[in-house]
Design a protein around this motif. Structure first.
Motif, PDB file in Angstrom:
ATOM      1  N   GLU A 197      24.018   2.767   2.011  1.00 23.74           N
ATOM      2  CA  GLU A 197      24.507   3.073   3.349  1.00 23.74           C
ATOM      3  C   GLU A 197      26.001   3.368   3.261  1.00 23.74           C
ATOM      4  O   GLU A 197      26.833   2.454   3.300  1.00 23.74           O
ATOM      5  N   PRO A 198      26.403   4.646   3.100  1.00 25.60           N
ATOM      6  CA  PRO A 198      27.820   4.978   2.889  1.00 25.60           C
ATOM      7  C   PRO A 198      28.683   4.705   4.104  1.00 25.60           C
ATOM      8  O   PRO A 198      29.884   4.505   3.977  1.00 25.60           O
ATOM      9  N   GLU A 199      28.090   4.704   5.289  1.00 26.09           N
ATOM     10  CA  GLU A 199      28.788   4.360   6.517  1.00 26.09           C
ATOM     11  C   GLU A 199      27.761   3.892   7.530  1.00 26.09           C
ATOM     12  O   GLU A 199      26.561   4.132   7.375  1.00 26.09           O
ATOM     13  N   ARG A 200      28.227   3.215   8.557  1.00 29.39           N
ATOM     14  CA  ARG A 200      27.307   2.652   9.528  1.00 29.39           C
ATOM     15  C   ARG A 200      26.456   3.752  10.172  1.00 29.39           C
ATOM     16  O   ARG A 200      26.962   4.784  10.600  1.00 29.39           O
ATOM     17  N   GLY A 201      25.135   3.506  10.227  1.00 31.90           N
ATOM     18  CA  GLY A 201      24.242   4.464  10.862  1.00 31.90           C
ATOM     19  C   GLY A 201      23.810   5.612   9.979  1.00 31.90           C
ATOM     20  O   GLY A 201      23.181   6.549  10.469  1.00 31.90           O
ATOM     21  N   HIS A 202      24.094   5.565   8.678  1.00 33.92           N
ATOM     22  CA  HIS A 202      23.728   6.653   7.778  1.00 33.92           C
ATOM     23  C   HIS A 202      23.126   6.086   6.488  1.00 33.92           C
ATOM     24  O   HIS A 202      23.411   4.958   6.089  1.00 33.92           O
ATOM     25  N   VAL A 203      22.307   6.900   5.846  1.00 33.98           N
ATOM     26  CA  VAL A 203      21.826   6.609   4.505  1.00 33.98           C
ATOM     27  C   VAL A 203      22.233   7.772   3.610  1.00 33.98           C
ATOM     28  O   VAL A 203      22.266   8.930   4.049  1.00 33.98           O
ATOM     29  N   GLY A 204      22.607   7.480   2.379  1.00 29.96           N
ATOM     30  CA  GLY A 204      23.037   8.535   1.464  1.00 29.96           C
ATOM     31  C   GLY A 204      22.550   8.267   0.062  1.00 29.96           C
ATOM     32  O   GLY A 204      22.131   7.153  -0.272  1.00 29.96           O
ATOM     33  N   LEU A 205      22.592   9.307  -0.778  1.00 29.41           N
ATOM     34  CA  LEU A 205      22.195   9.189  -2.176  1.00 29.41           C
ATOM     35  C   LEU A 205      23.428   9.315  -3.065  1.00 29.41           C
ATOM     36  O   LEU A 205      24.148  10.310  -3.012  1.00 29.41           O
ATOM     37  N   LEU A 206      23.650   8.312  -3.871  1.00 30.85           N
ATOM     38  CA  LEU A 206      24.749   8.326  -4.829  1.00 30.85           C
ATOM     39  C   LEU A 206      24.222   8.826  -6.164  1.00 30.85           C
ATOM     40  O   LEU A 206      23.232   8.307  -6.680  1.00 30.85           O
ATOM     41  N   GLU A 207      24.874   9.846  -6.705  1.00 29.73           N
ATOM     42  CA  GLU A 207      24.483  10.382  -8.011  1.00 29.73           C
ATOM     43  C   GLU A 207      25.147   9.550  -9.104  1.00 29.73           C
ATOM     44  O   GLU A 207      26.370   9.365  -9.112  1.00 29.73           O
ATOM     45  N   HIS A 208      24.362   9.055 -10.042  1.00 28.48           N
ATOM     46  CA  HIS A 208      24.869   8.147 -11.061  1.00 28.48           C
ATOM     47  C   HIS A 208      25.952   8.787 -11.917  1.00 28.48           C
ATOM     48  O   HIS A 208      26.932   8.132 -12.278  1.00 28.48           O
ATOM     49  N   SER A 209      25.805  10.057 -12.266  1.00 27.55           N
ATOM     50  CA  SER A 209      26.753  10.680 -13.190  1.00 27.55           C
ATOM     51  C   SER A 209      28.127  10.874 -12.573  1.00 27.55           C
ATOM     52  O   SER A 209      29.147  10.807 -13.269  1.00 27.55           O
ATOM     53  N   THR A 210      28.187  11.120 -11.250  1.00 22.53           N
ATOM     54  CA  THR A 210      29.471  11.381 -10.594  1.00 22.53           C
ATOM     55  C   THR A 210      29.983  10.201  -9.786  1.00 22.53           C
ATOM     56  O   THR A 210      31.184  10.120  -9.506  1.00 22.53           O
ATOM     57  N   GLY A 211      29.091   9.309  -9.385  1.00 25.44           N
ATOM     58  CA  GLY A 211      29.499   8.206  -8.536  1.00 25.44           C
ATOM     59  C   GLY A 211      29.846   8.630  -7.129  1.00 25.44           C
ATOM     60  O   GLY A 211      30.568   7.931  -6.420  1.00 25.44           O
ATOM     61  N   GLN A 212      29.336   9.790  -6.690  1.00 24.84           N
ATOM     62  CA  GLN A 212      29.673  10.344  -5.389  1.00 24.84           C
ATOM     63  C   GLN A 212      28.414  10.534  -4.534  1.00 24.84           C
ATOM     64  O   GLN A 212      27.317  10.689  -5.053  1.00 24.84           O
ATOM     65  N   VAL A 213      28.623  10.522  -3.211  1.00 24.41           N
ATOM     66  CA  VAL A 213      27.575  10.856  -2.249  1.00 24.41           C
ATOM     67  C   VAL A 213      27.907  12.221  -1.662  1.00 24.41           C
ATOM     68  O   VAL A 213      28.888  12.368  -0.935  1.00 24.41           O
ATOM     69  N   GLU A 214      27.128  13.250  -1.990  1.00 25.53           N
ATOM     70  CA  GLU A 214      27.394  14.593  -1.492  1.00 25.53           C
ATOM     71  C   GLU A 214      27.031  14.699  -0.009  1.00 25.53           C
ATOM     72  O   GLU A 214      26.102  14.036   0.461  1.00 25.53           O
ATOM     73  N   PRO A 215      27.775  15.527   0.753  1.00 25.62           N
ATOM     74  CA  PRO A 215      27.461  15.688   2.178  1.00 25.62           C
ATOM     75  C   PRO A 215      26.020  16.115   2.440  1.00 25.62           C
ATOM     76  O   PRO A 215      25.426  15.727   3.447  1.00 25.62           O
ATOM     77  N   ALA A 216      25.441  16.925   1.546  1.00 25.80           N
ATOM     78  CA  ALA A 216      24.071  17.397   1.749  1.00 25.80           C
ATOM     79  C   ALA A 216      23.051  16.288   1.557  1.00 25.80           C
ATOM     80  O   ALA A 216      21.886  16.455   1.925  1.00 25.80           O
ATOM     81  N   ARG A 217      23.484  15.178   0.977  1.00 23.88           N
ATOM     82  CA  ARG A 217      22.567  14.053   0.748  1.00 23.88           C
ATOM     83  C   ARG A 217      23.031  12.832   1.531  1.00 23.88           C
ATOM     84  O   ARG A 217      23.140  11.724   1.014  1.00 23.88           O
ATOM     85  N   ARG A 218      23.321  13.062   2.808  1.00 20.72           N
ATOM     86  CA  ARG A 218      23.719  12.018   3.740  1.00 20.72           C
ATOM     87  C   ARG A 218      23.011  12.298   5.067  1.00 20.72           C
ATOM     88  O   ARG A 218      23.104  13.399   5.613  1.00 20.72           O
ATOM     89  N   TRP A 219      22.269  11.308   5.579  1.00 20.87           N
ATOM     90  CA  TRP A 219      21.461  11.526   6.777  1.00 20.87           C
ATOM     91  C   TRP A 219      21.712  10.400   7.778  1.00 20.87           C
ATOM     92  O   TRP A 219      21.941   9.245   7.396  1.00 20.87           O
ATOM     93  N   ALA A 220      21.602  10.732   9.073  1.00 21.53           N
ATOM     94  CA  ALA A 220      21.807   9.758  10.136  1.00 21.53           C
ATOM     95  C   ALA A 220      20.500   9.051  10.472  1.00 21.53           C
ATOM     96  O   ALA A 220      19.424   9.653  10.423  1.00 21.53           O
TER      97      ALA A 220
END
Length: 299
Positions: free
Chosen positions: A12-35
């Motif tokens: 949960e990268p922020e309240r009210g959202h779910v996101g996917l963290l990519e292991h290789s980059t350690g980042q959550v891309e905007p396209a993989r973040r949903w409310a």
């Protein structure tokens, strides 16, 4: 949760959202973040190998909805109403483009991941908790003092084993070690063979208590019990106690590793109702994600 490929971890990268963290980059891309739906919170989240996510939203004790999100899309591709879906008794897993929903009173249901359509079902025993193997091909479940194991495809029950004298509280599975670990109210942790269901050994817990979280160390070389008041670690090969790893501080209540062994999720109790979680990349010790938590995470 983590995808079977070990590429994604849901959080949960922020309240009210779910996101996917990519292991290789350690980042959550905007396209993989949903409310989330307004007023809802996901009780279970599973990344798919295609980079999407399955999220289970519970509206009350037994009524839930399963939503399927795809990268770049704000609306779910499909959603299902799920009744008789007690949160603690339910698990889901993607396997070869199919979603297995296990733990409902009538057994397990299988849905097509692309369309969300029911394509099959199979009978399962009544369960109180369960774990899939890393590749999703087998399921281990428990009900009171009995645990069951079956293949997720072709949906065949392999065995049921009664070994503990009291109710089982937790399971852990390691395909690398070929073992299943069980914790029960008889104050014991036992190891079982995945292939034959035979007990390998009972571990010397020294009365560590009857509740907690069981997990195998990466590679299946050791099994670890973690709870707020009791912690222990044992060698799988000899059953002998091992020194606790440095991350097991006195206030640590949960430690898990991703299936590929690249990430560690650690929950620390800061007070009676305060818990903080950290997702750490083990290769360099970088903290990828940190947040206050009030729910169970499964890597």
């Amino acid at each position: 949760g983590s995808s079977a490929s070990g590429v994604w971890t849901a959080l949960e990268p922020e309240r009210g959202h779910v996101g996917l963290l990519e292991h290789s980059t350690g980042q959550v891309e905007p396209a993989r973040r949903w409310a989330f739906p307004q007023g809802a919170h996901p009780s279970k989240v599973l990344p798919t190998d295609s980079g999407g996510v399955l999220a289970m939203f519970h509206w009350d004790a037994i009524r839930a909805e399963l939503w399927c999100f795809e990268p770049g899309s704000r609306a779910p591709r499909w959603k299902l109403n799920v009744v008789d879906a007690h949160e603690q008794h339910l698990a889901m897993q993607e396997l070869e483009g199919l979603v297995h929903l296990v733990g409902r009173p009538g057994g397990a249901e299988v849905y097509d991941l692309a369309r969300g359509e029911l394509v099959g079902s199979y009978a399962t025993p009544r369960v109180e908790g369960l774990r899939f193997t890393r590749d999703g091909s087998r399921v281990a479940a428990f009900h009171r003092g009995v645990f069951f194991g079956w293949e997720a495809r072709p949906f065949k029950l392999l065995r049921s084993v009664s070994g503990h004298e009291c109710s089982i509280e937790a399971l852990a599975v390691s395909t690398e070690a070929g073992l299943l670990a069980s914790l029960a109210n008889d104050v014991s942790v036992r190891l079982w063979g995945l292939e034959d269901g035979q007990e390998r050994r009972a571990l010397p817990t020294r009365g560590y208590g009857t509740s907690g979280q069981l997990a195998f160390a990466p590679g299946g070389r050791a099994v670890q019990l973690t709870s707020r008041f009791h912690k222990g670690r044992w060698s799988v090969e000899s059953g002998a106690p091992e020194p606790l790893p440095a991350e097991l501080q006195p206030e640590t209540s949960e430690v898990q590793h991703s299936p590929d062994g690249a990430l560690r999720w650690q929950v620390t109790e800061r007070g009676t109702w305060e818990h903080s979680g950290r997702l750490v990349r083990l290769s360099d010790g970088q903290v990828l994600f940190e947040a206050q938590v009030a729910y169970e995470a499964v890597l």
